[in-house]
Design a protein around this motif. Structure first.
Motif, mmCIF file in Angstrom:
data_model
loop_
_atom_site.group_PDB
_atom_site.id
_atom_site.type_symbol
_atom_site.label_atom_id
_atom_site.label_comp_id
_atom_site.label_asym_id
_atom_site.label_seq_id
_atom_site.Cartn_x
_atom_site.Cartn_y
_atom_site.Cartn_z
ATOM 1 N N LYS A 263 0.860 -1.076 0.110
ATOM 2 C CA LYS A 263 -0.202 -0.111 0.248
ATOM 3 C C LYS A 263 1.020 1.210 -0.086
ATOM 4 O O LYS A 263 0.643 2.285 -0.765
ATOM 5 C CB LYS A 263 -0.834 -0.189 1.177
ATOM 6 C CG LYS A 263 -1.961 1.160 1.263
ATOM 7 C CD LYS A 263 -2.850 1.021 2.404
ATOM 8 C CE LYS A 263 -3.956 2.162 2.459
ATOM 9 N NZ LYS A 263 -4.697 2.090 3.733
ATOM 10 N N PHE B 81 2.440 3.006 -3.344
ATOM 11 C CA PHE B 81 1.263 3.519 -4.226
ATOM 12 C C PHE B 81 1.104 4.953 -3.720
ATOM 13 O O PHE B 81 1.515 5.225 -2.617
ATOM 14 C CB PHE B 81 -0.156 2.913 -4.259
ATOM 15 C CG PHE B 81 -0.067 1.754 -4.993
ATOM 16 C CD1 PHE B 81 -0.289 1.588 -6.577
ATOM 17 C CD2 PHE B 81 0.129 0.351 -4.585
ATOM 18 C CE1 PHE B 81 -0.220 0.524 -7.251
ATOM 19 C CE2 PHE B 81 0.327 -0.540 -5.350
ATOM 20 C CZ PHE B 81 -0.199 -0.839 -6.841
ATOM 21 N N TYR B 82 0.588 5.728 -4.560
ATOM 22 C CA TYR B 82 0.170 7.197 -4.400
ATOM 23 C C TYR B 82 -0.691 7.346 -3.340
ATOM 24 O O TYR B 82 -1.989 6.995 -3.465
ATOM 25 C CB TYR B 82 -0.076 7.926 -5.694
ATOM 26 C CG TYR B 82 0.024 9.436 -5.646
ATOM 27 C CD1 TYR B 82 0.973 10.265 -5.541
ATOM 28 C CD2 TYR B 82 -1.216 10.092 -5.392
ATOM 29 C CE1 TYR B 82 1.096 11.621 -5.444
ATOM 30 C CE2 TYR B 82 -1.440 11.696 -5.078
ATOM 31 C CZ TYR B 82 -0.263 12.436 -5.286
ATOM 32 O OH TYR B 82 -0.123 13.857 -5.210
ATOM 33 N N GLN B 83 -0.317 8.085 -2.212
ATOM 34 C CA GLN B 83 -1.464 8.222 -1.142
ATOM 35 C C GLN B 83 -1.570 9.579 -0.559
ATOM 36 O O GLN B 83 -1.913 9.608 0.735
ATOM 37 C CB GLN B 83 -0.907 7.081 0.090
ATOM 38 C CG GLN B 83 -0.898 5.804 -0.329
ATOM 39 C CD GLN B 83 -0.639 4.917 0.938
ATOM 40 O OE1 GLN B 83 -1.505 4.799 1.678
ATOM 41 N NE2 GLN B 83 0.534 4.232 0.642
ATOM 42 N N ARG C 96 -4.944 10.684 -7.224
ATOM 43 C CA ARG C 96 -4.508 9.613 -6.875
ATOM 44 C C ARG C 96 -4.688 8.330 -7.929
ATOM 45 O O ARG C 96 -3.898 7.495 -7.886
ATOM 46 C CB ARG C 96 -5.279 9.211 -5.422
ATOM 47 C CG ARG C 96 -5.011 10.068 -4.289
ATOM 48 C CD ARG C 96 -5.162 9.589 -2.775
ATOM 49 N NE ARG C 96 -6.615 9.579 -2.851
ATOM 50 C CZ ARG C 96 -7.461 10.377 -2.360
ATOM 51 N NH1 ARG C 96 -6.983 11.687 -1.717
ATOM 52 N NH2 ARG C 96 -8.549 10.251 -2.139
ATOM 53 N N ASN D 229 -1.652 6.611 -9.594
ATOM 54 C CA ASN D 229 -1.468 4.956 -9.474
ATOM 55 C C ASN D 229 -1.717 3.890 -10.454
ATOM 56 O O ASN D 229 -1.247 2.861 -10.874
ATOM 57 C CB ASN D 229 -2.654 4.525 -8.397
ATOM 58 C CG ASN D 229 -2.082 5.048 -6.721
ATOM 59 O OD1 ASN D 229 -0.948 4.918 -6.666
ATOM 60 N ND2 ASN D 229 -3.249 5.141 -5.958
ATOM 61 N N TYR E 96 1.538 3.871 -12.100
ATOM 62 C CA TYR E 96 2.477 3.245 -11.587
ATOM 63 C C TYR E 96 2.243 1.792 -12.091
ATOM 64 O O TYR E 96 3.062 0.960 -12.524
ATOM 65 C CB TYR E 96 2.411 3.132 -10.032
ATOM 66 C CG TYR E 96 2.632 4.383 -9.394
ATOM 67 C CD1 TYR E 96 3.365 5.370 -9.870
ATOM 68 C CD2 TYR E 96 2.204 4.781 -8.133
ATOM 69 C CE1 TYR E 96 3.756 6.625 -9.346
ATOM 70 C CE2 TYR E 96 2.371 6.054 -7.555
ATOM 71 C CZ TYR E 96 3.135 6.878 -7.968
ATOM 72 O OH TYR E 96 3.340 8.125 -7.492
ATOM 73 N N SER F 120 6.024 11.075 -5.558
ATOM 74 C CA SER F 120 5.156 10.478 -6.622
ATOM 75 C C SER F 120 6.035 10.139 -7.764
ATOM 76 O O SER F 120 5.546 8.948 -8.427
ATOM 77 C CB SER F 120 4.046 11.400 -6.666
ATOM 78 O OG SER F 120 4.557 12.520 -7.374
#
Length: 420
Positions: A9, A12-14, A23, A27, A30, A121
């Protein structure tokens, strides 16, 4: 198990301060970058999701267009030139297919003008590409070992075990290593990841093993263009070192490494005597054939230097040029120009290649401040010298995402990511 889920988790971008659209955008990119070295088709839906979210974000974003990043508008201009060239091309079907593949050149640079990004990111973008490369290496390794086993197992029963093993090894060391993606594209991904990754200290066993895998992958791919790029990057690194003792050691290592790479059996004596079912999936072009491609492209350009032949007819005219000049292998395999600048000149004439040169001139000026930034530019530029990167989806998508990020005023991808 819970810790593993948390680690995945965290990859990923959060960013909680960003919108849901942002977001999903990052993601999706990615995941797409993870699959770029693995398969041609899998990244497409994730790229599409990123484009949709990015376009919606343009209209919902409070961020205004930053004039400092207007250089990114060169990409939409390049796309418009491609579209205009369809007017004077006859093979409109092939032309529209290329234009459809090139849509990301129009959309992503505009999206990045309005999208929020930070060093973390974008660094994750390279991390996912790295994960994909490692997975891709082991997939290709498994495929080639399995094919080598089939070859050895198909030999007559009177052939000894050791001879079967020798034949299997010969197959392994001569057959094309990458059957999933064209070796030239995978080599470019590796070079760019190495430019980023080698800036960090190899202070853990996992980092060290990762770099070893990337170098082994590059060796087994046997891309001559990638070898030349790596050599140039190594020279730049050596020139940067001030300590003479370290510099001499690096020169020695470079010399030994060069001998190992140029003695690669896949380059010295590629396989040519095994059954068709194990022949190259993505046939690699020889150095002689590449030179002939350039020569034919230049002669073809001389007939229509100003406007070219349009995106639909450029390749067909080049194939006819191979036939007229008697370049049998190039004509048989229908090779493209294997140089993006010549390819663009064939497609759109002088104005198209001028815009492409302006993009890379700006990129050179933008990345000249540090070795790592410039090595990224060098890898991208030499990739376009030796390959027509903007005719296949993998090359177009990668180019339309990475280069605009490099060109942004804040240089998020280069100095603030690579130096982290």
């Amino acid at each position: 198990m819970i810790a593993t889920i948390k680690n995945i988790k965290a990859a990923f971008y959060q960013d909680e301060n960003s919108s849901l659209l942002q977001r999903i955008f990052w993601n999706s990119l990615y995941i797409a970058f993870f699959f770029l070295p693995i398969d041609i088709n899998i990244p497409t839906p994730f790229i599409s999701v990123a484009i949709v979210c990015g376009c919606i974000n343009i209209f919902k974003s409070e961020k205004k267009y930053d004039s400092k990043n207007r250089v990114l508008l060169l990409f939409p201009l390049y796309f418009v030139i491609l579209v205009v060239s369809i007017i004077y091309t006859q093979n409109t079907s092939d032309g529209w297919h290329l234009i459809q593949r090139s849509l990301t050149l129009l959309l992503f640079p505009i999206i990045f003008l309005f999208l929020k990004e930070d060093a973390l990111s974008v660094r994750k973008l390279f991390n996912f590409l790295l994960y994909g490369l490692v997975i891709s290496f082991f997939i290709n390794l498994t495929i080639v070992i399995y094919d080598a086993f089939l070859i050895a197992n198909s030999l007559p029963s009177n052939v000894s075990f050791w001879k079967s093993l020798a034949i299997g090894w010969k197959f392994f060391m001569h057959i094309q290593f990458s059957s999933l993606i064209n070796p030239g594209y995978v080599s470019l991904y590796i070079l760019l990841v190495l430019s980023y990754y080698l800036k960090n200290e190899l202070n853990t066993i996992w980092r060290f093993l990762t770099v070893i895998i990337l170098f082994a992958y590059l060796f087994l791919l046997a891309s001559k263009a990638a070898y030349i790029t790596l050599f140039c990057m190594s020279i730049l690194l050596i020139l940067k070192v001030a300590d003479k003792s370290k510099k001499y050691l690096l020169i020695l290592v470079l010399g030994l490494s060069t001998l190992i790479f140029i003695s690669n059996p896949r380059i010295v004596n590629p396989i040519n005597n095994f059954p068709d079912e194990v022949a190259e999936v993505n046939p690699t072009i020889s150095w002689k054939e590449r030179m002939l491609s350039w020569k034919a492209a230049i002669k073809t350009i001389e007939v229509a230097p100003l406007f070219g032949y349009g995106v639909g007819d450029a390749h067909d005219v080049l194939i006819e040029g191979y036939n007229d000049l008697g370049y049998t292998e190039n004509y048989k395999h229908r090779y493209n120009a294997h140089n993006q600048f010549l390819e663009t000149w064939l497609q759109t004439g002088l104005i198209g290649v001028f815009v492409l040169m302006v993009i890379f001139t700006n990129l050179a000026l933008h990345t000249r401040r540090s070795f790592n930034e410039f090595s990224v530019f060098l890898a991208l530029f030499l990739a376009l010298i030796f390959e027509s990167m903007l005719v296949r989806f993998n090359g177009i998508v990668f180019f339309s995402i990475v280069v605009p990020l490099l060109l942004k005023e804040r240089t998020i991808l280069s100095s603030r990511v690579i130096k982290n």
